[in-house]
Design an enzyme around this catalytic site. Structure first.
Site, PDB file in Angstrom:
ATOM      1  N   GLY A 264       0.805  -1.223   0.000  1.00 59.68           N
ATOM      2  CA  GLY A 264       0.000   0.000   0.000  1.00 59.68           C
ATOM      3  C   GLY A 264       0.835   1.268   0.000  1.00 59.68           C
ATOM      4  N   GLU A 267       6.340   4.259   5.023  1.00 59.81           N
ATOM      5  CA  GLU A 267       6.446   5.417   5.910  1.00 59.81           C
ATOM      6  C   GLU A 267       7.845   6.023   6.017  1.00 59.81           C
ATOM      7  OE1 GLU A 267       5.863   2.189   6.938  1.00 59.81           O
ATOM      8  OE2 GLU A 267       6.941   1.751   8.794  1.00 59.81           O
ATOM      9  N   HIS A 300      -2.336   6.214   8.388  1.00 62.96           N
ATOM     10  CA  HIS A 300      -1.487   5.137   8.895  1.00 62.96           C
ATOM     11  C   HIS A 300      -0.003   5.499   8.719  1.00 62.96           C
ATOM     12  CE1 HIS A 300      -0.506   0.804   9.643  1.00 62.96           C
ATOM     13  NE2 HIS A 300       0.515   1.105   8.881  1.00 62.96           N
ATOM     14  N   GLU A 301       0.372   5.880   7.513  1.00 57.30           N
ATOM     15  CA  GLU A 301       1.795   6.175   7.268  1.00 57.30           C
ATOM     16  C   GLU A 301       2.226   7.400   8.063  1.00 57.30           C
ATOM     17  OE1 GLU A 301       3.112   3.724   5.943  1.00 57.30           O
ATOM     18  OE2 GLU A 301       1.339   2.869   5.008  1.00 57.30           O
ATOM     19  N   GLU A 323       3.406  -2.041  13.685  1.00 59.88           N
ATOM     20  CA  GLU A 323       2.265  -2.221  12.789  1.00 59.88           C
ATOM     21  C   GLU A 323       0.947  -2.392  13.543  1.00 59.88           C
ATOM     22  OE1 GLU A 323       2.450  -1.272  10.008  1.00 59.88           O
ATOM     23  OE2 GLU A 323       4.553  -1.469   9.433  1.00 59.88           O
TER      24      GLU A 323
HETATM   25  N1  B3K Z   1       5.657  -0.559   6.671  1.00 60.50           N
HETATM   26  C1  B3K Z   1       5.135  -0.728   5.332  1.00 60.50           C
HETATM   27  C2  B3K Z   1       5.087  -2.130   4.886  1.00 60.50           C
HETATM   28  C3  B3K Z   1       6.373  -2.659   4.376  1.00 60.50           C
HETATM   29  C4  B3K Z   1       6.198  -4.025   3.773  1.00 60.50           C
HETATM   30  C5  B3K Z   1       7.475  -4.641   3.388  1.00 60.50           C
HETATM   31  N2  B3K Z   1       7.285  -5.879   2.676  1.00 60.50           N
HETATM   32  C6  B3K Z   1       3.799  -0.099   5.183  1.00 60.50           C
HETATM   33  C7  B3K Z   1       2.996   0.001   6.408  1.00 60.50           C
HETATM   34  O1  B3K Z   1       2.637  -0.936   7.060  1.00 60.50           O
HETATM   35  O2  B3K Z   1       2.721   1.112   6.782  1.00 60.50           O
HETATM   36 ZN    ZN Z   2       2.298   0.207   8.820  1.00 58.91          ZN
END
Ligand code: B3K
Ligand code: ZN
Length: 878
Positions: A264, A267, A300-301, A323
């Site tokens: 998606g 960050e 979220h980010e 997360e």
């Molecule tokens: N932290 C990233 C996800 C990274 C995935 C790596 N395979 C996006 C998120 O959860 O905000």
């Molecule tokens: Zn995240």
């Protein structure tokens, strides 16, 4: 490719870093075919003795290596495929090294790659090691200075983390920019972007008066689709200040939208890189659901800036630390922007339809996993969504205010550190005095706990005994489970539907007892005795879904209808309706399996009629109440999944309800015809309008299909367009085919909209869908290189269309298996995701089991496959 025989990494092997990186300077000479990267690290040894410096690298050469300005001799270094080890270094030193990358050839979309002609990076979890040799682990934090150099004409924009320091022109049509990020960060938060981009700009003043420059970078033709993302960002920034006291810390916050992205969004500090699906929206091109999803992902980010960036993870086993907490925070944010109960319903549906199956299958793992081969496979529903439920339960146990104090303490205590889930729990305990000792098991034990609850009313003593038994099924490597600490929010309703005062044995006499309580379920079996209960009550259990468990209580149809009408908890009113529908649908499945004709249950029809006429209830809640449980959720309730019977039962019920209540669906549909506006109420009205249309069309009668066709023609926005198209999709015929052809012609040039067209067809229940999907793989717009397109067509087919994916002839499995194998050579991460569609093979009948197992064996046996796909398939076969 990584090592030939993938090795597991274990939590118990964690050892702290032996070297500190005090600063790093990176210098990128960008070129799509050949990018030169120079790195200069200032290092300090943290341990006595001569510990060597271990640097990670993947698919990297080494063009130059100097220590303190001098070439480092060959005999004091060892260059392995994935490690560079330097021996006998001075205790403080400067290491400089050089690597060369081929960004255009990078189809895995990890490290530095090219999307739409622009350079971008993706480093989480371990992509930085594809850029340069580095201690690529989240507990090594350092201060970055980055210099980017590129062709000025094709790359006018040069971005990296932190604040801009300097720009300038260079000979030969090139130019450069220097960025400095004052906040020490782990390598997974590094990012750069370079390309021909334009930006929408805005400003935000933080509550302490910092002026922040906000920028959303997109390709020029998308500049008119950034407003919603920008508004969402400002809302999120304000909300985090007001709700959790968190303020932004740099002078600039940038978001860049790219079309080729594995997930998606990401960050990276001050420079988020986003899948364009979660940035770009105008009402003509994006549905209400897209708008809501964008707002949620932007938030979220942004929230990660504190929960993830300022306080980060010690190692990847702690992934849920950032997360789970950040998902919890974005769920709360969305709940505050809309109807809280509707948001909760959506989150619980998501959890039940995706996380519960994961937790019951071969990929089951604790919220804090203990071992992995490829960390990218552990960005799971368990780490994210169950992780968020664990945080929510802590809030339930310590109360909202206590939770806020705990979070403040956590951020204050650990700012700038890389920590563990244990540190989070301890901060909550220290701030509130609550003992969360036994609660910690939620991080360690996999599987969805079951609660079997029973009630017994005793008229003579006016007591009601609630007996709760908990258990948790075995999961891989965890055959035996211990009892968990489960917060069970509940009420008792008297026969008129009023909540009773809940006086438990042992309560003091003084205060009036509450009408809702959170029971601490901690034992394998526990009984709660409520006093002063004159008549048999109906319990309302697990209110608001207070714990991620499967709860059973022997409700009758009448009890459920009663709760649907009277429960004061909006979530539980919805839940009662779902439980009623599940009972009815499973009875139909059994009838079909016995060769009988299904029939529409009068209790369900009556309940639907009542809800449909309830003008006082929010349209969004009405829509949720009238949505039948999905095929996946029904499958979870069966010993052996019968995809055909489930599909037929659900289709039958939709058709029967469509017919039986046709007048009511039509009246409500027409009353909602003109529902404009971007707020949650208007969105709820449109959702209900389109649901009414879907029920009207379910029986497939001409008049209704003509209505849908004209709704398609007159649609004012993408929500209306998709609502009409969806209503037509299961009914092959001219209405459907003309609308689909028109849609394609209109949106061929627009990747995000065309994804919807692919997904619609892949989700269809109509005969011939597998053939259609196969034909669409040859469509000029299809490409295995674009993850959004793969997810739209193959992801939707494999994960969202059980009846066709699991077709008895095995053709669905064949199609998906071949795609996995082909994709694996290009993009292992996306291939591994697709492979999870096969892992629950043991849930099906013998013939399907055999075919799925054979598909998995074919995948495992293939030489040269990625560790990503190998891990998923081999776990499934174990
Ligand atoms: N932290 C990233 C996800 C990274 C995935 C790596 N395979 C996006 C998120 O959860 O905000
Ligand atoms: Zn995240």
């Amino acid at each position: 490719m990584k090592d030939a025989t993938p090795r597991a990494i274990r939590l118990e092997d964690y050892a702290p870093p032996q070297w500190r990186v005090d600063t790093v300077h990176l210098d990128f000479d960008l070129d799509p075919e050949r990018t030169r990267v120079r790195s200069r690290m200032e290092l300090t040894r943290l341990v006595d003795g001569s510990a060597p410096l271990v640097l990670n690298g993947q698919d990297l050469g080494l063009e130059g290596l100097q220590v303190d300005g001098r070439d480092w001799p060959e005999d004091r270094r060892s260059l392995e495929p994935e490690r560079l080890v330097l021996h006998d270094l001075p205790a403080t030193c400067v290491v400089e090294l050089e690597t060369v990358l081929e960004p255009r050839a990078n189809t895995a979309l990890e490290g530095l790659y090219v999307s739409g002609g622009n350079f971008c990076t993706q480093c989480e979890a371990e992509g930085f090691r594809r850029i340069t040799w580095f201690p690529d682990r989240p507990d090594v934090l350092t201060v970055y200075t980055v210099r980017l150099e590129a062709d000025r004409a094709t790359c006018p924009v040069l971005l990296s983390n932190g604040n801009p320091v300097e720009t300038g022109d260079l000979p030969g049509g090139r130019h450069y920019a220097v960025w400095h990020d004052p906040f020490p960060k782990p390598s997974y938060l590094f990012a750069l972007v370079a390309g021909d981009l334009v930006c929408q700009q805005d400003r935000f003043t933080t509550r302490s008066g910092r002026e922040v420059d906000l920028r959303i970078y997109v390709q020029r033709h998308n500049l008119d689709r950034c407003d919603h993302a920008m508004v969402s960002l400002k809302k999120a920034m304000r909300w985090d200040e007001e709700t959790f006291g968190r303020e932004y810390d740099l002078d600039i916050y940038m978001i860049v939208a790219v079309d080729d992205f594995n997930m998606g969004a990401m960050e990276n500090k001050g420079l988020n890189v986003f899948n364009s699906k979660y940035v770009l929206a105008r009402p003509e091109t994006a549905t209400d659901d897209d708008f809501v999803a964008i707002e949620g992902v932007i938030a979220h980010e942004y929230f990660h800036n504190w929960s993830g960036n300022r306080v980060t993870c010690r190692d990847w086993f702690q992934l849920s630390l950032k997360e789970g907490l950040t998902v919890f925070r974005d769920q709360e944010f969305t709940a505050d922007q809309s109807l809280r109960a509707v948001k909760r319903i959506h989150d619980v549906q998501h959890l039940r339809s995706l996380q519960f199956p994961e937790d019951a299958g071969p990929m089951a793992h604790p919220v804090r996993p203990r071992s992995y081969i490829e960390i990218n496979n552990f960005y799971t529903m368990t780490v994210y969504e169950k992780g968020a439920e664990v945080v929510r339960m802590i809030q339930t146990l310590v109360g909202r205010e206590g939770f806020r104090r705990g979070l403040d303490l956590y951020f204050q205590r650990h700012d700038g550190q890389a920590v563990t889930t244990e540190d989070f729990v301890r901060a909550m305990e220290d701030a509130t005095g609550r003992d969360l000792g036994p609660f910690r098991l939620w991080y360690e034990q996999a599987g969805t706990p079951r609660l079997e609850v029973d009630g017994h009313h005793d008229a003579a003593t006016a007591t009601y005994r609630l007996t709760v038994r908990q258990s948790c099924p075995p999961t891989p490597d965890q055959p035996e489970k211990r009892p968990m600490h489960i917060p069970l929010r509940m009420a008792l309703l008297d026969p008129s539907g009023r909540p009773l005062p809940l006086r438990l044995h042992g309560d003091g006499d003084g205060e009036a007892p509450p009408v809702e309580r959170v029971l601490d379920v901690t034992e394998a079996e526990q009984t709660f005795v409520f006093q002063g209960v004159e008549a048999p009550p109906v319990p309302s259990l697990l209110r608001g879904f207070s714990a991620p468990v499967k709860l059973q209580f022997p409700y009758t149809h009448e009890d459920l209808a009663f709760l649907m009408a009277h429960d004061g908890d909006d979530f539980n009113r919805w839940e009662a309706g779902q439980q009623l529908a599940v009972k009815v649908l499973l009875a139909q499945v059994r009838a079909l399996q016995a060769g009988e004709e299904p029939r529409l249950d009068p209790a369900l029809e009556a309940a639907f009629a009542r809800v449909l006429e309830d003008e006082a209830l929010d349209a969004a809640l009405v829509a949720e109440a009238l949505t039948l449980p999905g095929e996946g959720y029904l499958a979870e309730q069966m010993e052996v999944v019968d995809v055909d019977a489930i599909h037929r039962a659900r289709r039958f019920t939709r058709q029967a309800l469509g017919r039986a209540l046709a007048g009511r669906w039509r009246a409500r549909h027409d009353a909602l015809a003109d529902s404009r506006g971007g707020d949650a109420v208007a969105m709820g009205r449109r959702r209900l309008r389109d649901l009414c249309l879907a029920y009207l069309c379910a029986p497939g009668e001409k008049e209704a299909l003509a209505l849908a066709r004209s709704r398609y023609e007159q649609a004012q926005d993408m929500t209306g367009t998709m609502g009409a198209l969806r209503a037509l999709m299961d009914h092959p015929g001219p209405e459907r085919d003309e609308a689909l052809a028109d849609f394609e012609a209109r949106w061929r040039q627009d990747p995000l909209v065309l994804d919807k067209w692919f997904a619609l067809q892949a989700a269809s229940g109509a005969p011939g869908t597998r053939e259609r999907v196969e034909a669409l793989m040859a469509h000029p717009g299809f490409s295995l290189r674009n993850p959004n397109r793969v997810r739209a067509l193959l992801g939707t087919f494999a994960m969202g269309n059980p009846v066709h994916f699991h077709a008895a002839d095995g053709e669905g499995y064949r199609l998906v298996t071949e795609a996995i194998l082909e994709l694996d050579a290009l993009n292992p991460q996306v291939a591994a995701r697709l492979a999870t569609s096969l892992v629950r093979w043991r849930r099906f009948d013998a013939a399907r089991q055999e075919r799925m197992r054979a598909a998995l064996e074919r995948i495992v046996a293939r030489p040269g496959g990625s560790p990503d796909v190998y891990e998923v398939a081999s776990r499934a076969l174990a």
